[in-house]
Design a protein around this motif. Structure first.
Motif, PDB file in Angstrom:
ATOM      1  N   THR A 241      37.175  13.370  -2.768  1.00  0.00           N
ATOM      2  CA  THR A 241      36.938  13.587  -1.375  1.00  0.00           C
ATOM      3  C   THR A 241      38.292  14.023  -0.866  1.00  0.00           C
ATOM      4  OG1 THR A 241      37.975  11.056  -1.312  1.00  0.00           O
ATOM      5  CG2 THR A 241      35.534  11.499  -0.928  1.00  0.00           C
ATOM      6  N   ALA A 242      39.484  14.187  -1.756  1.00  0.00           N
ATOM      7  CA  ALA A 242      40.649  14.857  -1.629  1.00  0.00           C
ATOM      8  C   ALA A 242      40.701  16.251  -1.357  1.00  0.00           C
ATOM      9  CB  ALA A 242      41.648  14.165  -2.483  1.00  0.00           C
ATOM     10  N   ARG A 243      41.773  16.880  -0.537  1.00  0.00           N
ATOM     11  CA  ARG A 243      41.651  18.329  -0.359  1.00  0.00           C
ATOM     12  C   ARG A 243      42.756  18.646  -1.645  1.00  0.00           C
ATOM     13  NH1 ARG A 243      43.693  20.143   5.467  1.00  0.00           N
ATOM     14  NH2 ARG A 243      43.406  21.980   4.458  1.00  0.00           N
ATOM     15  N   THR A 244      41.983  18.940  -2.753  1.00  0.00           N
ATOM     16  CA  THR A 244      42.660  19.318  -3.963  1.00  0.00           C
ATOM     17  C   THR A 244      41.900  20.161  -4.741  1.00  0.00           C
ATOM     18  OG1 THR A 244      43.621  18.416  -5.761  1.00  0.00           O
ATOM     19  CG2 THR A 244      42.035  17.058  -5.112  1.00  0.00           C
ATOM     20  N   HIS A 245      42.274  20.967  -5.736  1.00  0.00           N
ATOM     21  CA  HIS A 245      41.410  21.756  -6.449  1.00  0.00           C
ATOM     22  C   HIS A 245      41.119  21.085  -7.677  1.00  0.00           C
ATOM     23  CE1 HIS A 245      41.784  25.556  -4.124  1.00  0.00           C
ATOM     24  NE2 HIS A 245      43.152  25.326  -4.082  1.00  0.00           N
ATOM     25  N   ILE A 246      41.665  19.980  -8.047  1.00  0.00           N
ATOM     26  CA  ILE A 246      41.407  19.223  -9.323  1.00  0.00           C
ATOM     27  C   ILE A 246      40.378  18.122  -8.864  1.00  0.00           C
ATOM     28  CG2 ILE A 246      42.262  17.432 -10.788  1.00  0.00           C
ATOM     29  CD1 ILE A 246      43.568  19.896 -11.325  1.00  0.00           C
ATOM     30  N   LYS A 247      39.075  18.353  -9.516  1.00  0.00           N
ATOM     31  CA  LYS A 247      38.116  17.720  -9.150  1.00  0.00           C
ATOM     32  C   LYS A 247      37.470  17.139 -10.625  1.00  0.00           C
ATOM     33  CE  LYS A 247      37.716  18.548  -4.746  1.00  0.00           C
ATOM     34  NZ  LYS A 247      37.934  17.400  -3.824  1.00  0.00           N
ATOM     35  N   GLY A 248      37.664  17.773 -11.765  1.00  0.00           N
ATOM     36  CA  GLY A 248      37.206  17.520 -13.171  1.00  0.00           C
ATOM     37  C   GLY A 248      38.054  16.189 -13.740  1.00  0.00           C
ATOM     38  N   VAL A 249      37.332  15.180 -14.409  1.00  0.00           N
ATOM     39  CA  VAL A 249      38.281  14.278 -14.891  1.00  0.00           C
ATOM     40  C   VAL A 249      37.490  13.841 -16.112  1.00  0.00           C
ATOM     41  CG1 VAL A 249      38.996  11.732 -14.782  1.00  0.00           C
ATOM     42  CG2 VAL A 249      38.851  13.162 -12.788  1.00  0.00           C
ATOM     43  N   ALA A 250      38.265  13.995 -17.272  1.00  0.00           N
ATOM     44  CA  ALA A 250      37.719  13.352 -18.592  1.00  0.00           C
ATOM     45  C   ALA A 250      38.550  12.357 -18.910  1.00  0.00           C
ATOM     46  CB  ALA A 250      38.088  14.716 -19.591  1.00  0.00           C
ATOM     47  N   ASN A 251      37.985  11.344 -19.544  1.00  0.00           N
ATOM     48  CA  ASN A 251      38.677   9.866 -20.006  1.00  0.00           C
ATOM     49  C   ASN A 251      38.790  10.044 -21.535  1.00  0.00           C
ATOM     50  OD1 ASN A 251      39.395   7.448 -20.875  1.00  0.00           O
ATOM     51  ND2 ASN A 251      38.322   6.507 -19.224  1.00  0.00           N
ATOM     52  N   GLU A 252      39.899  10.582 -21.984  1.00  0.00           N
ATOM     53  CA  GLU A 252      40.038  10.550 -23.583  1.00  0.00           C
ATOM     54  C   GLU A 252      40.898   9.431 -24.074  1.00  0.00           C
ATOM     55  OE1 GLU A 252      38.503  12.762 -25.161  1.00  0.00           O
ATOM     56  OE2 GLU A 252      37.614  14.015 -23.853  1.00  0.00           O
ATOM     57  N   GLY A 253      40.634   8.079 -23.520  1.00  0.00           N
ATOM     58  CA  GLY A 253      41.240   7.195 -24.081  1.00  0.00           C
ATOM     59  C   GLY A 253      40.670   6.377 -25.185  1.00  0.00           C
ATOM     60  N   ILE A 254      41.093   5.782 -26.247  1.00  0.00           N
ATOM     61  CA  ILE A 254      40.526   5.169 -27.194  1.00  0.00           C
ATOM     62  C   ILE A 254      41.173   3.813 -27.364  1.00  0.00           C
ATOM     63  CG2 ILE A 254      40.336   5.036 -29.757  1.00  0.00           C
ATOM     64  CD1 ILE A 254      40.178   7.975 -29.845  1.00  0.00           C
ATOM     65  N   SER A 255      40.506   2.786 -27.373  1.00  0.00           N
ATOM     66  CA  SER A 255      41.003   1.216 -27.624  1.00  0.00           C
ATOM     67  C   SER A 255      41.570   1.226 -28.936  1.00  0.00           C
ATOM     68  CB  SER A 255      39.757   0.386 -27.711  1.00  0.00           C
ATOM     69  OG  SER A 255      40.392  -1.054 -27.765  1.00  0.00           O
ATOM     70  N   GLY A 256      43.143   0.665 -28.709  1.00  0.00           N
ATOM     71  CA  GLY A 256      44.064   0.725 -29.945  1.00  0.00           C
ATOM     72  C   GLY A 256      44.802   1.836 -30.393  1.00  0.00           C
ATOM     73  N   ASN A 257      44.457   2.866 -29.600  1.00  0.00           N
ATOM     74  CA  ASN A 257      45.056   4.313 -29.878  1.00  0.00           C
ATOM     75  C   ASN A 257      46.523   4.153 -30.073  1.00  0.00           C
ATOM     76  OD1 ASN A 257      45.372   7.568 -29.210  1.00  0.00           O
ATOM     77  ND2 ASN A 257      44.483   6.700 -30.988  1.00  0.00           N
ATOM     78  N   LYS A 258      47.119   4.851 -30.904  1.00  0.00           N
ATOM     79  CA  LYS A 258      48.728   4.967 -30.768  1.00  0.00           C
ATOM     80  C   LYS A 258      49.033   6.305 -30.760  1.00  0.00           C
ATOM     81  CE  LYS A 258      49.621   1.087 -33.951  1.00  0.00           C
ATOM     82  NZ  LYS A 258      48.125   0.646 -34.343  1.00  0.00           N
ATOM     83  N   VAL A 259      50.401   6.607 -30.275  1.00  0.00           N
ATOM     84  CA  VAL A 259      51.227   7.902 -30.052  1.00  0.00           C
ATOM     85  C   VAL A 259      51.180   8.595 -31.395  1.00  0.00           C
ATOM     86  CG1 VAL A 259      53.099   9.561 -29.381  1.00  0.00           C
ATOM     87  CG2 VAL A 259      52.034   7.606 -27.726  1.00  0.00           C
ATOM     88  N   LEU A 260      51.812   7.773 -32.271  1.00  0.00           N
ATOM     89  CA  LEU A 260      52.495   8.322 -33.820  1.00  0.00           C
ATOM     90  C   LEU A 260      51.671   8.158 -35.072  1.00  0.00           C
ATOM     91  CD1 LEU A 260      56.039   6.777 -32.979  1.00  0.00           C
ATOM     92  CD2 LEU A 260      54.964   9.246 -32.547  1.00  0.00           C
ATOM     93  N   ALA A 261      50.733   6.722 -35.023  1.00  0.00           N
ATOM     94  CA  ALA A 261      50.142   6.461 -36.156  1.00  0.00           C
ATOM     95  C   ALA A 261      48.605   6.440 -35.962  1.00  0.00           C
ATOM     96  CB  ALA A 261      50.586   5.240 -36.752  1.00  0.00           C
ATOM     97  N   ASP A 262      47.664   7.168 -37.068  1.00  0.00           N
ATOM     98  CA  ASP A 262      46.477   6.944 -36.958  1.00  0.00           C
ATOM     99  C   ASP A 262      46.023   5.412 -37.162  1.00  0.00           C
ATOM    100  OD1 ASP A 262      46.369   9.669 -36.785  1.00  0.00           O
ATOM    101  OD2 ASP A 262      45.753  10.133 -38.900  1.00  0.00           O
ATOM    102  N   GLY A 263      44.769   4.941 -36.719  1.00  0.00           N
ATOM    103  CA  GLY A 263      44.408   3.754 -36.927  1.00  0.00           C
ATOM    104  C   GLY A 263      43.042   3.748 -36.156  1.00  0.00           C
ATOM    105  N   ALA A 264      43.356   2.953 -34.883  1.00  0.00           N
ATOM    106  CA  ALA A 264      42.000   3.347 -33.975  1.00  0.00           C
ATOM    107  C   ALA A 264      41.727   4.677 -33.509  1.00  0.00           C
ATOM    108  CB  ALA A 264      42.268   2.126 -32.857  1.00  0.00           C
ATOM    109  N   GLY A 265      41.140   5.565 -34.011  1.00  0.00           N
ATOM    110  CA  GLY A 265      41.089   6.919 -33.788  1.00  0.00           C
ATOM    111  C   GLY A 265      42.468   7.433 -34.337  1.00  0.00           C
ATOM    112  N   GLN A 266      42.262   8.843 -34.575  1.00  0.00           N
ATOM    113  CA  GLN A 266      43.397   9.534 -34.910  1.00  0.00           C
ATOM    114  C   GLN A 266      44.473   9.380 -33.631  1.00  0.00           C
ATOM    115  OE1 GLN A 266      41.765  13.458 -35.290  1.00  0.00           O
ATOM    116  NE2 GLN A 266      42.145  13.384 -37.283  1.00  0.00           N
ATOM    117  N   SER A 267      45.908   9.491 -34.101  1.00  0.00           N
ATOM    118  CA  SER A 267      46.953   9.379 -33.300  1.00  0.00           C
ATOM    119  C   SER A 267      46.858  10.227 -32.014  1.00  0.00           C
ATOM    120  CB  SER A 267      48.257   9.473 -33.843  1.00  0.00           C
ATOM    121  OG  SER A 267      48.485  10.682 -34.277  1.00  0.00           O
ATOM    122  N   ALA A 268      47.536  10.195 -30.978  1.00  0.00           N
ATOM    123  CA  ALA A 268      47.486  11.049 -29.702  1.00  0.00           C
ATOM    124  C   ALA A 268      47.957  12.197 -30.120  1.00  0.00           C
ATOM    125  CB  ALA A 268      48.343  10.548 -28.707  1.00  0.00           C
TER     126      ALA A 268
END
Length: 412
Positions: A241-268
Protein backbone atom coordinates in the motif's frame (compact mmCIF):
# COMPACT_ATOMS: atom_id res chain seq x y z
CA UNK A 1 37.44 7.66 6.37
CA UNK A 2 39.74 4.69 7.05
CA UNK A 3 36.67 2.39 7.36
CA UNK A 4 35.35 3.66 4.03
CA UNK A 5 38.65 2.89 2.25
CA UNK A 6 38.78 -0.57 3.85
CA UNK A 7 35.25 -1.30 2.68
CA UNK A 8 36.11 -0.12 -0.84
CA UNK A 9 39.14 -2.42 -0.92
CA UNK A 10 37.07 -5.42 0.19
CA UNK A 11 34.43 -4.62 -2.42
CA UNK A 12 37.00 -4.29 -5.18
CA UNK A 13 38.45 -7.70 -4.34
CA UNK A 14 35.01 -9.30 -4.39
CA UNK A 15 34.15 -7.65 -7.69
CA UNK A 16 37.31 -9.10 -9.23
CA UNK A 17 36.36 -12.54 -7.96
CA UNK A 18 32.78 -12.18 -9.16
CA UNK A 19 33.91 -10.97 -12.57
CA UNK A 20 36.11 -14.01 -13.02
CA UNK A 21 33.53 -16.60 -11.98
CA UNK A 22 30.13 -15.02 -12.45
CA UNK A 23 28.65 -17.87 -14.47
CA UNK A 24 30.01 -20.69 -12.30
CA UNK A 25 27.71 -22.62 -9.96
CA UNK A 26 28.19 -22.04 -6.25
CA UNK A 27 29.59 -24.87 -4.14
CA UNK A 28 27.44 -25.79 -1.14
CA UNK A 29 29.75 -26.07 1.85
CA UNK A 30 28.09 -29.00 3.62
CA UNK A 31 27.25 -31.22 0.67
CA UNK A 32 29.03 -32.87 -2.25
CA UNK A 33 27.06 -31.15 -5.00
CA UNK A 34 27.26 -27.82 -6.74
CA UNK A 35 24.28 -25.48 -6.74
CA UNK A 36 22.95 -25.01 -10.25
CA UNK A 37 19.76 -23.40 -11.61
CA UNK A 38 18.15 -25.42 -14.40
CA UNK A 39 15.08 -24.92 -16.55
CA UNK A 40 13.82 -22.12 -18.74
CA UNK A 41 16.14 -19.12 -19.28
CA UNK A 42 15.94 -16.43 -16.61
CA UNK A 43 13.53 -13.58 -17.29
CA UNK A 44 15.08 -10.25 -16.24
CA UNK A 45 11.57 -8.92 -15.62
CA UNK A 46 10.75 -11.58 -13.01
CA UNK A 47 10.58 -10.68 -9.32
CA UNK A 48 10.37 -13.10 -6.40
CA UNK A 49 6.96 -12.93 -4.69
CA UNK A 50 7.50 -15.69 -2.13
CA UNK A 51 10.47 -17.66 -0.87
CA UNK A 52 11.50 -20.11 1.85
CA UNK A 53 15.04 -21.22 2.61
CA UNK A 54 16.03 -24.74 1.66
CA UNK A 55 17.34 -27.21 4.21
CA UNK A 56 17.69 -30.95 4.71
CA UNK A 57 14.50 -32.72 5.71
CA UNK A 58 13.69 -36.40 6.24
CA UNK A 59 13.79 -38.95 3.46
CA UNK A 60 11.61 -38.43 0.42
CA UNK A 61 8.66 -40.77 -0.15
CA UNK A 62 7.83 -42.20 -3.57
CA UNK A 63 4.35 -41.58 -5.00
CA UNK A 64 3.72 -38.78 -2.48
CA UNK A 65 1.81 -35.63 -3.39
CA UNK A 66 2.24 -32.24 -1.70
CA UNK A 67 -0.31 -29.42 -1.77
CA UNK A 68 1.74 -26.45 -0.57
CA UNK A 69 0.05 -23.24 0.56
CA UNK A 70 2.14 -20.06 0.24
CA UNK A 71 1.16 -16.40 0.64
CA UNK A 72 2.52 -14.15 -2.09
CA UNK A 73 3.61 -10.53 -1.88
CA UNK A 74 3.70 -8.68 -5.20
CA UNK A 75 1.24 -9.55 -7.96
CA UNK A 76 1.95 -10.02 -11.65
CA UNK A 77 1.80 -12.30 -14.66
CA UNK A 78 3.92 -15.19 -15.93
CA UNK A 79 3.99 -17.18 -12.70
CA UNK A 80 7.07 -19.36 -12.25
CA UNK A 81 8.04 -21.69 -9.41
CA UNK A 82 11.41 -23.06 -8.32
CA UNK A 83 11.78 -26.64 -7.09
CA UNK A 84 14.87 -27.57 -5.09
CA UNK A 85 16.88 -30.75 -4.71
CA UNK A 86 19.75 -28.82 -3.13
CA UNK A 87 20.28 -31.36 -0.34
CA UNK A 88 19.38 -34.54 -2.21
CA UNK A 89 21.91 -37.29 -2.83
CA UNK A 90 20.20 -38.53 -6.02
CA UNK A 91 17.96 -37.12 -8.77
CA UNK A 92 14.27 -36.60 -8.00
CA UNK A 93 11.52 -36.53 -10.61
CA UNK A 94 8.38 -34.39 -10.46
CA UNK A 95 5.92 -35.78 -12.99
CA UNK A 96 2.95 -33.49 -12.30
CA UNK A 97 3.00 -29.93 -10.96
CA UNK A 98 0.03 -27.55 -10.75
CA UNK A 99 -0.57 -24.07 -9.37
CA UNK A 100 -3.93 -22.63 -8.31
CA UNK A 101 -5.62 -20.24 -5.92
CA UNK A 102 -6.82 -21.47 -2.54
CA UNK A 103 -10.50 -21.28 -1.67
CA UNK A 104 -10.30 -22.78 1.81
CA UNK A 105 -8.17 -25.50 3.39
CA UNK A 106 -6.88 -27.74 0.60
CA UNK A 107 -9.71 -26.77 -1.76
CA UNK A 108 -8.93 -24.55 -4.75
CA UNK A 109 -10.95 -21.90 -6.50
CA UNK A 110 -12.72 -23.62 -9.37
CA UNK A 111 -10.95 -23.13 -12.68
CA UNK A 112 -7.78 -21.72 -11.12
CA UNK A 113 -5.61 -24.86 -11.11
CA UNK A 114 -3.19 -25.00 -14.05
CA UNK A 115 -0.45 -27.44 -15.02
CA UNK A 116 3.11 -26.13 -15.01
CA UNK A 117 5.75 -27.21 -17.52
CA UNK A 118 9.54 -27.32 -17.57
CA UNK A 119 11.06 -26.49 -20.94
CA UNK A 120 7.76 -27.59 -22.44
CA UNK A 121 7.49 -30.93 -20.59
CA UNK A 122 5.08 -31.85 -17.81
CA UNK A 123 7.76 -33.92 -16.07
CA UNK A 124 11.18 -32.79 -14.87
CA UNK A 125 14.06 -34.60 -13.17
CA UNK A 126 16.19 -32.43 -10.88
CA UNK A 127 19.77 -33.61 -10.28
CA UNK A 128 21.18 -33.75 -6.77
CA UNK A 129 22.31 -30.30 -5.68
CA UNK A 130 20.25 -28.42 -8.28
CA UNK A 131 17.11 -26.32 -8.50
CA UNK A 132 14.80 -26.07 -11.49
CA UNK A 133 12.63 -23.15 -12.60
CA UNK A 134 9.34 -23.75 -14.40
CA UNK A 135 8.21 -22.19 -17.63
CA UNK A 136 6.10 -19.05 -17.13
CA UNK A 137 2.40 -19.71 -16.64
CA UNK A 138 0.44 -17.03 -18.55
CA UNK A 139 -2.01 -16.13 -15.79
CA UNK A 140 -2.35 -13.04 -13.61
CA UNK A 141 -1.65 -13.60 -9.93
CA UNK A 142 -3.02 -10.89 -7.61
CA UNK A 143 -0.86 -9.53 -4.81
CA UNK A 144 -1.23 -11.06 -1.33
CA UNK A 145 -2.75 -14.29 -2.61
CA UNK A 146 -2.86 -17.75 -1.05
CA UNK A 147 -1.23 -19.63 -3.92
CA UNK A 148 -1.33 -23.43 -3.87
CA UNK A 149 1.42 -25.39 -5.60
CA UNK A 150 0.63 -29.10 -5.91
CA UNK A 151 3.50 -31.45 -6.78
CA UNK A 152 3.90 -35.20 -7.16
CA UNK A 153 7.05 -37.30 -7.27
CA UNK A 154 6.95 -40.95 -8.37
CA UNK A 155 10.48 -41.75 -7.18
CA UNK A 156 11.47 -39.48 -4.28
CA UNK A 157 13.96 -41.17 -1.95
CA UNK A 158 16.96 -40.25 0.13
CA UNK A 159 17.33 -36.83 1.78
CA UNK A 160 14.52 -34.47 0.82
CA UNK A 161 14.91 -30.71 0.49
CA UNK A 162 12.41 -28.30 1.97
CA UNK A 163 11.61 -25.91 4.79
CA UNK A 164 10.71 -27.40 8.16
CA UNK A 165 9.00 -24.58 10.02
CA UNK A 166 6.46 -23.10 7.63
CA UNK A 167 4.05 -21.66 10.23
CA UNK A 168 1.49 -22.59 7.58
CA UNK A 169 -0.67 -25.68 7.14
CA UNK A 170 -0.20 -27.53 3.86
CA UNK A 171 -1.46 -30.94 2.76
CA UNK A 172 -0.20 -34.31 1.53
CA UNK A 173 -1.65 -37.35 -0.18
CA UNK A 174 -0.62 -40.67 -1.64
CA UNK A 175 -0.73 -40.82 -5.42
CA UNK A 176 -1.08 -38.07 -7.99
CA UNK A 177 -4.03 -35.76 -7.27
CA UNK A 178 -2.32 -32.53 -8.30
CA UNK A 179 -4.89 -31.65 -10.99
CA UNK A 180 -7.83 -31.91 -8.61
CA UNK A 181 -9.35 -28.73 -7.22
CA UNK A 182 -11.30 -30.63 -4.59
CA UNK A 183 -9.79 -31.25 -1.16
CA UNK A 184 -11.26 -34.77 -0.99
CA UNK A 185 -7.96 -36.59 -1.48
CA UNK A 186 -5.81 -34.09 0.44
CA UNK A 187 -6.63 -35.17 3.98
CA UNK A 188 -3.21 -35.30 5.67
CA UNK A 189 -1.65 -32.08 6.94
CA UNK A 190 1.95 -30.91 7.26
CA UNK A 191 3.61 -27.88 8.81
CA UNK A 192 6.49 -27.91 6.29
CA UNK A 193 7.06 -26.97 2.67
CA UNK A 194 8.67 -29.76 0.62
CA UNK A 195 10.85 -29.11 -2.45
CA UNK A 196 9.29 -25.72 -3.30
CA UNK A 197 11.65 -22.84 -2.45
CA UNK A 198 10.41 -19.79 -4.39
CA UNK A 199 7.72 -18.30 -6.60
CA UNK A 200 8.20 -15.39 -8.98
CA UNK A 201 6.01 -13.28 -11.25
CA UNK A 202 6.46 -10.48 -13.77
CA UNK A 203 5.06 -7.41 -11.99
CA UNK A 204 4.74 -3.86 -13.37
CA UNK A 205 7.99 -2.47 -14.74
CA UNK A 206 10.37 -1.09 -12.13
CA UNK A 207 9.19 -3.36 -9.32
CA UNK A 208 11.82 -4.93 -7.09
CA UNK A 209 12.02 -7.19 -4.06
CA UNK A 210 13.58 -7.33 -0.61
CA UNK A 211 14.82 -10.56 0.97
CA UNK A 212 14.49 -10.94 4.75
CA UNK A 213 17.58 -12.97 5.63
CA UNK A 214 17.53 -14.34 9.15
CA UNK A 215 16.86 -16.97 11.78
CA UNK A 216 13.80 -18.17 13.75
CA UNK A 217 12.52 -14.65 14.46
CA UNK A 218 12.36 -13.98 10.72
CA UNK A 219 11.04 -17.51 10.14
CA UNK A 220 8.13 -16.54 12.37
CA UNK A 221 8.41 -18.71 15.47
CA UNK A 222 5.88 -17.59 18.14
CA UNK A 223 3.74 -15.80 15.54
CA UNK A 224 0.27 -17.24 14.93
CA UNK A 225 0.25 -20.19 12.52
CA UNK A 226 -1.80 -19.78 9.31
CA UNK A 227 -2.35 -16.03 9.78
CA UNK A 228 0.81 -14.69 8.11
CA UNK A 229 1.99 -12.68 11.09
CA UNK A 230 5.76 -13.06 10.72
CA UNK A 231 7.47 -9.68 10.63
CA UNK A 232 8.21 -10.00 6.86
CA UNK A 233 4.46 -10.57 6.32
CA UNK A 234 3.62 -7.34 8.12
CA UNK A 235 6.34 -5.62 6.10
CA UNK A 236 4.83 -6.96 2.88
CA UNK A 237 1.42 -5.56 3.79
CA UNK A 238 3.00 -2.14 4.36
CA UNK A 239 4.83 -2.30 1.04
CA UNK A 240 1.75 -3.26 -1.00
CA UNK A 241 0.00 0.00 0.00
CA UNK A 242 3.06 2.29 0.07
CA UNK A 243 4.43 4.52 -2.67
CA UNK A 244 7.48 2.40 -3.32
CA UNK A 245 8.88 0.25 -6.10
CA UNK A 246 9.62 -2.54 -3.63
CA UNK A 247 6.65 -4.90 -3.62
CA UNK A 248 8.23 -8.37 -3.55
CA UNK A 249 9.19 -9.95 -0.21
CA UNK A 250 10.96 -13.29 0.24
CA UNK A 251 11.35 -14.73 3.75
CA UNK A 252 14.68 -16.56 3.86
CA UNK A 253 14.79 -17.23 7.60
CA UNK A 254 15.75 -20.58 9.13
CA UNK A 255 15.07 -21.40 12.76
CA UNK A 256 18.35 -21.74 14.67
CA UNK A 257 20.43 -20.35 11.79
CA UNK A 258 23.82 -18.75 12.42
CA UNK A 259 25.90 -16.25 10.48
CA UNK A 260 29.16 -18.18 10.80
CA UNK A 261 28.52 -21.88 11.40
CA UNK A 262 26.43 -24.53 9.69
CA UNK A 263 23.89 -26.35 11.83
CA UNK A 264 20.25 -25.39 11.52
CA UNK A 265 20.63 -24.98 7.78
CA UNK A 266 23.81 -23.81 6.16
CA UNK A 267 25.23 -20.65 7.70
CA UNK A 268 24.14 -17.29 6.33
CA UNK A 269 27.54 -17.01 4.66
CA UNK A 270 27.20 -20.38 2.97
CA UNK A 271 23.58 -20.05 1.81
CA UNK A 272 23.68 -16.41 0.71
CA UNK A 273 24.01 -17.16 -2.99
CA UNK A 274 21.35 -19.88 -3.23
CA UNK A 275 18.72 -18.50 -0.87
CA UNK A 276 19.16 -14.78 -1.55
CA UNK A 277 21.26 -13.57 -4.46
CA UNK A 278 19.93 -16.11 -6.97
CA UNK A 279 16.33 -14.97 -6.44
CA UNK A 280 15.02 -12.79 -9.30
CA UNK A 281 14.41 -9.07 -8.94
CA UNK A 282 16.08 -8.68 -5.53
CA UNK A 283 17.08 -5.09 -4.93
CA UNK A 284 17.83 -5.15 -1.19
CA UNK A 285 18.88 -7.74 1.38
CA UNK A 286 17.62 -7.19 4.93
CA UNK A 287 20.04 -8.97 7.26
CA UNK A 288 18.82 -9.86 10.76
CA UNK A 289 20.99 -12.64 12.20
CA UNK A 290 23.52 -13.15 14.96
CA UNK A 291 21.75 -14.09 18.18
CA UNK A 292 22.29 -17.82 17.60
CA UNK A 293 26.02 -17.30 17.08
CA UNK A 294 26.55 -15.35 20.28
CA UNK A 295 24.28 -17.36 22.58
CA UNK A 296 25.74 -20.74 21.53
CA UNK A 297 28.82 -20.28 23.77
CA UNK A 298 31.21 -21.54 21.09
CA UNK A 299 33.69 -18.73 21.64
CA UNK A 300 32.38 -16.47 18.90
CA UNK A 301 33.56 -12.93 19.55
CA UNK A 302 32.17 -9.61 18.45
CA UNK A 303 34.99 -9.34 15.92
CA UNK A 304 34.09 -12.77 14.50
CA UNK A 305 30.50 -11.69 13.95
CA UNK A 306 31.53 -8.31 12.58
CA UNK A 307 33.74 -10.04 10.02
CA UNK A 308 30.77 -12.20 8.99
CA UNK A 309 28.48 -9.19 8.61
CA UNK A 310 31.09 -7.40 6.55
CA UNK A 311 31.57 -10.36 4.23
CA UNK A 312 27.82 -10.60 3.63
CA UNK A 313 27.60 -6.85 2.97
CA UNK A 314 30.55 -6.97 0.59
CA UNK A 315 29.11 -9.90 -1.37
CA UNK A 316 25.69 -8.26 -1.59
CA UNK A 317 27.28 -5.02 -2.80
CA UNK A 318 29.43 -6.93 -5.29
CA UNK A 319 26.18 -8.34 -6.71
CA UNK A 320 24.94 -4.76 -7.23
CA UNK A 321 22.38 -4.83 -4.44
CA UNK A 322 21.93 -2.95 -1.18
CA UNK A 323 22.02 -4.34 2.33
CA UNK A 324 20.02 -3.15 5.32
CA UNK A 325 21.05 -4.64 8.66
CA UNK A 326 19.15 -4.88 11.94
CA UNK A 327 20.61 -4.81 15.44
CA UNK A 328 20.49 -8.02 17.49
CA UNK A 329 17.42 -8.04 19.74
CA UNK A 330 17.53 -8.57 23.53
CA UNK A 331 17.10 -12.08 24.95
CA UNK A 332 17.76 -11.99 28.70
CA UNK A 333 15.58 -14.64 30.32
CA UNK A 334 16.27 -17.17 27.55
CA UNK A 335 18.12 -20.18 28.99
CA UNK A 336 21.37 -19.51 27.09
CA UNK A 337 21.65 -15.84 28.07
CA UNK A 338 24.62 -14.82 30.19
CA UNK A 339 26.59 -11.59 30.73
CA UNK A 340 29.33 -12.68 28.29
CA UNK A 341 26.85 -13.16 25.44
CA UNK A 342 25.20 -9.87 26.34
CA UNK A 343 28.55 -8.09 26.13
CA UNK A 344 29.10 -9.46 22.62
CA UNK A 345 25.60 -8.37 21.63
CA UNK A 346 26.25 -4.84 22.83
CA UNK A 347 29.55 -4.62 20.94
CA UNK A 348 28.01 -6.01 17.75
CA UNK A 349 25.10 -3.58 17.94
CA UNK A 350 27.46 -0.65 18.42
CA UNK A 351 29.28 -1.72 15.25
CA UNK A 352 26.01 -2.07 13.33
CA UNK A 353 24.84 1.39 14.38
CA UNK A 354 28.09 3.24 13.69
CA UNK A 355 30.25 1.41 11.13
CA UNK A 356 28.76 2.80 7.93
CA UNK A 357 29.31 -0.55 6.21
CA UNK A 358 25.62 -0.90 5.37
CA UNK A 359 23.18 1.10 3.29
CA UNK A 360 20.77 1.48 6.21
CA UNK A 361 20.24 0.23 9.76
CA UNK A 362 16.98 -0.76 11.49
CA UNK A 363 17.30 -0.81 15.27
CA UNK A 364 15.23 -3.84 16.31
CA UNK A 365 17.04 -3.82 19.66
CA UNK A 366 15.65 -0.36 20.39
CA UNK A 367 12.14 -1.30 19.23
CA UNK A 368 11.83 -4.57 21.17
CA UNK A 369 13.69 -3.93 24.42
CA UNK A 370 12.12 -3.22 27.77
CA UNK A 371 12.89 0.44 28.61
CA UNK A 372 13.13 -0.50 32.30
CA UNK A 373 15.41 -3.51 31.69
CA UNK A 374 16.96 -3.08 28.21
CA UNK A 375 18.62 -6.49 28.20
CA UNK A 376 15.12 -8.03 28.07
CA UNK A 377 12.40 -7.97 25.45
CA UNK A 378 9.43 -5.74 26.37
CA UNK A 379 6.75 -8.00 27.95
CA UNK A 380 4.04 -6.71 25.59
CA UNK A 381 6.13 -8.01 22.65
CA UNK A 382 7.38 -11.22 24.28
CA UNK A 383 6.14 -14.46 22.73
CA UNK A 384 6.74 -16.17 26.07
CA UNK A 385 10.31 -17.45 25.82
CA UNK A 386 12.04 -14.05 26.16
CA UNK A 387 13.66 -14.36 22.72
CA UNK A 388 10.94 -14.56 20.08
CA UNK A 389 8.42 -11.72 19.63
CA UNK A 390 4.70 -12.41 19.53
CA UNK A 391 2.39 -11.04 16.81
CA UNK A 392 2.49 -7.53 18.31
CA UNK A 393 6.27 -7.63 18.45
CA UNK A 394 6.44 -8.84 14.83
CA UNK A 395 4.23 -5.95 13.74
CA UNK A 396 6.32 -3.46 15.70
CA UNK A 397 9.44 -4.71 13.94
CA UNK A 398 7.88 -4.32 10.51
CA UNK A 399 6.57 -0.87 11.39
CA UNK A 400 10.11 0.20 12.37
CA UNK A 401 11.52 -0.48 8.90
CA UNK A 402 12.12 2.70 6.90
CA UNK A 403 10.50 1.82 3.58
CA UNK A 404 12.53 4.25 1.45
CA UNK A 405 15.71 2.51 2.64
CA UNK A 406 14.53 -0.66 0.89
CA UNK A 407 13.92 1.07 -2.45
CA UNK A 408 17.57 0.96 -3.37
CA UNK A 409 19.12 1.28 -6.81
CA UNK A 410 21.97 -1.05 -5.92
CA UNK A 411 25.72 -0.78 -5.81
CA UNK A 412 27.99 -1.33 -8.76
Amino acid sequence: MRARFARAARLAALLLLAGGAQAAPVQASDGPHEFAVLGAPADPRSVVTWGASADRMGDGVADRGYRLVVHTSTGGTDLRIRLSNAFGDRPVTFDDVHAGIRRTGAELVRGSNHALTFEGARSVTVPAGAVVVSDPLPVRLPAATDLVVSIHSPDAAGPATGHWMAMQTSYTTQGDHTAEESAANWTETTGSWSYLDSVSVRPPAGTGAVVAFGDSITDGWQSTTDLDRRWPDYLSRRLQTARTHIKGVANEGISGNKVLADGAGQSALNRLQRDVLSQPGVRTVFLFEGVNDLKAHTGVTAQDLIAGYREIADRVHAAGKCVVVATVAPFKGWSEWDPAAEAVRQDVNEFIRTSGDFDAVTDFDHILRNPYDPERIFPFFDGGDHLHPNDKGMQAMADAVDLPSLDCTGRG
